[in-house]
Motif scaffolding. Structure first.
Motif, PDB file in Angstrom:
ATOM      1  N   VAL A 139       0.831  -1.203   0.000  1.00 27.79           N
ATOM      2  CA  VAL A 139       0.000   0.000   0.000  1.00 27.79           C
ATOM      3  C   VAL A 139       0.867   1.255   0.000  1.00 27.79           C
ATOM      4  CG1 VAL A 139      -1.724   1.329   1.283  1.00 27.79           C
ATOM      5  CG2 VAL A 139      -1.972  -1.147   1.060  1.00 27.79           C
ATOM      6  N   ARG A 140       1.916   1.246   0.796  1.00 33.64           N
ATOM      7  CA  ARG A 140       2.800   2.415   0.827  1.00 33.64           C
ATOM      8  C   ARG A 140       3.401   2.673  -0.557  1.00 33.64           C
ATOM      9  NH1 ARG A 140       4.444   0.617   6.074  1.00 33.64           N
ATOM     10  NH2 ARG A 140       6.356  -0.316   5.271  1.00 33.64           N
TER      11      ARG A 140
ATOM     12  N   SER B 108      -2.288  -1.881 -11.988  1.00 33.53           N
ATOM     13  CA  SER B 108      -2.274  -1.291 -10.646  1.00 33.53           C
ATOM     14  C   SER B 108      -3.626  -1.464  -9.964  1.00 33.53           C
ATOM     15  CB  SER B 108      -1.922   0.195 -10.727  1.00 33.53           C
ATOM     16  OG  SER B 108      -0.633   0.375 -11.269  1.00 33.53           O
ATOM     17  N   ARG B 109      -4.683  -1.314 -10.733  1.00 36.00           N
ATOM     18  CA  ARG B 109      -6.014  -1.465 -10.144  1.00 36.00           C
ATOM     19  C   ARG B 109      -6.276  -2.915  -9.725  1.00 36.00           C
ATOM     20  NH1 ARG B 109      -9.403   1.771 -14.610  1.00 36.00           N
ATOM     21  NH2 ARG B 109     -11.163   1.724 -13.162  1.00 36.00           N
ATOM     22  N   ARG B 110      -5.725  -3.860 -10.482  1.00 34.49           N
ATOM     23  CA  ARG B 110      -5.853  -5.263 -10.083  1.00 34.49           C
ATOM     24  C   ARG B 110      -5.113  -5.527  -8.774  1.00 34.49           C
ATOM     25  NH1 ARG B 110      -5.718  -6.283 -15.751  1.00 34.49           N
ATOM     26  NH2 ARG B 110      -3.435  -6.399 -15.728  1.00 34.49           N
ATOM     27  N   VAL B 111      -3.952  -4.879  -8.595  1.00 32.61           N
ATOM     28  CA  VAL B 111      -3.216  -5.043  -7.334  1.00 32.61           C
ATOM     29  C   VAL B 111      -4.047  -4.491  -6.174  1.00 32.61           C
ATOM     30  CG1 VAL B 111      -1.159  -4.350  -6.046  1.00 32.61           C
ATOM     31  CG2 VAL B 111      -0.947  -5.017  -8.447  1.00 32.61           C
TER      32      VAL B 111
ATOM     33  N   LEU C 148      -7.573   5.188  -1.514  1.00 34.70           N
ATOM     34  CA  LEU C 148      -6.921   5.039  -2.817  1.00 34.70           C
ATOM     35  C   LEU C 148      -7.837   4.298  -3.782  1.00 34.70           C
ATOM     36  CD1 LEU C 148      -4.476   5.153  -4.738  1.00 34.70           C
ATOM     37  CD2 LEU C 148      -3.641   3.055  -3.648  1.00 34.70           C
ATOM     38  N   ALA C 149      -8.459   3.215  -3.303  1.00 41.13           N
ATOM     39  CA  ALA C 149      -9.379   2.441  -4.151  1.00 41.13           C
ATOM     40  C   ALA C 149     -10.502   3.321  -4.679  1.00 41.13           C
ATOM     41  CB  ALA C 149      -9.922   1.257  -3.372  1.00 41.13           C
TER      42      ALA C 149
END
Length: 311
Positions: A262-263, A281-284, A303-304
């Motif tokens: 997350v950081r 990135s969105r999949r992560v 962030l999501a």
């Protein structure tokens, strides 16, 4: 759930420039003016300013279509190459294929080694994104066999394009679990980086691809080891620096170190918000939310929401 891509207007402008419904009136632009516009576009790409760049490139595509000599074709190839790369970033592969095909035609007409390597890299990227990994790897390998004999007398830009081609080919090879080809291509990319312009291909750029290859091969620990080999500030472009952090985030996610993941994503967002909106990135982010649906990880849910990822 990952929501739809937010760049619909920019993609539509690109589509209409690449495949116009009616004849387009083209303003006169001298080669120096086109060259300056392409240089600005390249700067915007490396700074991850994709939406505004799409508008600028859409205006250059009709000009590129009028190329009629080797110098003009070389500039046109650069316009189409940047168009293809930007459309890939905007998650619009059908139109990226159109741009890549036109880049290939212009590059061959120009005879310019850099343009040819750039155009082949676009095709390798697109075959990879179509999950045709064998075609992507083999196309990169054949292009290398053709280009390699010409490199000793080539300029820095051609070395940079060649190294970028090899880096992209390595990702496709890794998808096939062809570790030997992936590592060999990365070695060639690293060698090329010593001869290339730093903004085009630095050792730091190549490290981001080493991270990606390690992740694909299932070795998150090795990916982090590669990440520790370079200081992120030494990666000279915003686009690749953000890619470094999104790669680190993916590696830490696979490793189960979700707080560090997350950081890394939050740093990537601060550097280049557009990169964190991209599908990988969105999949992560989605994976992190699934791993702990009641997560209190600092900043993950906010962030999501910002990148339109929900469970």
């Amino acid at each position: 759930m990952v929501e739809a891509d937010p760049y619909n207007h920019a993609v539509a402008r690109f589509r209409d420039a690449l495949v116009p419904d009616t004849p387009v009136k083209v303003s006169d632009m001298s080669l120096p003016l086109i060259s300056r516009a392409v240089t600005k576009a390249r700067r915007d790409f490396t700074a991850a300013r994709y939406a505004g760049l799409a508008d600028d490139l859409a205006g250059l595509v009709p000009v590129a279509r009028t190329a009629c000599d080797p110098a003009g074709h070389a500039l046109a190839a650069q316009v189409y190459h940047l168009a293809a790369r930007t459309l890939i970033k905007l998650s619009a592969p059908p139109y990226a294929w159109v741009a890549a095909h036109q880049a290939e035609q212009s590059a061959v007409a120009s005879g310019d080694l850099c343009a040819i390597a750039d155009a082949r890299r676009d095709l390798v990227s697109l075959f990879h994104r179509a999950a045709d990994y064998g075609k992507a790897r083999d196309l990169a390998a054949r292009a290398a066999d053709t280009l390699r004999p010409e490199l000793p007398g080539a300029g820095p830009a051609a070395w940079g394009a060649y190294g970028a081609l090899m880096s992209t080919g390595a990702i496709a090879a890794a998808r096939l679990e062809d570790r030997a080809s992936a590592l060999s291509m990365l070695e060639e990319a690293e060698m090329a980086s010593s001869r290339a312009p730093r903004l085009v291909l630095s050792a730091g750029h190549v490290v981001t691809y080493r991270i990606g290859v390690s992740i694909i091969l299932g070795d998150a620990g090795t990916a982090i080891e590669h990440a520790r080999r370079v200081a992120p500030d030494e990666i000279p472009t915003v686009e690749r620096r953000a890619g470094y952090y999104t790669g680190v985030a993916e590696a830490y996610t696979l490793w189960g170190k979700t707080d560090r993941a997350v950081r890394a994503l939050l740093i990537a967002e601060k550097i280049a918000p557009a990169e964190v909106r991209r599908p990988n990135s969105r999949r992560v982010i989605e994976d992190l939310l699934h791993r702990d649906p009641h997560s209190n990880l600092s900043g993950l849910r906010a962030l999501a929401r910002r990148v339109s990822v929900t469970l």
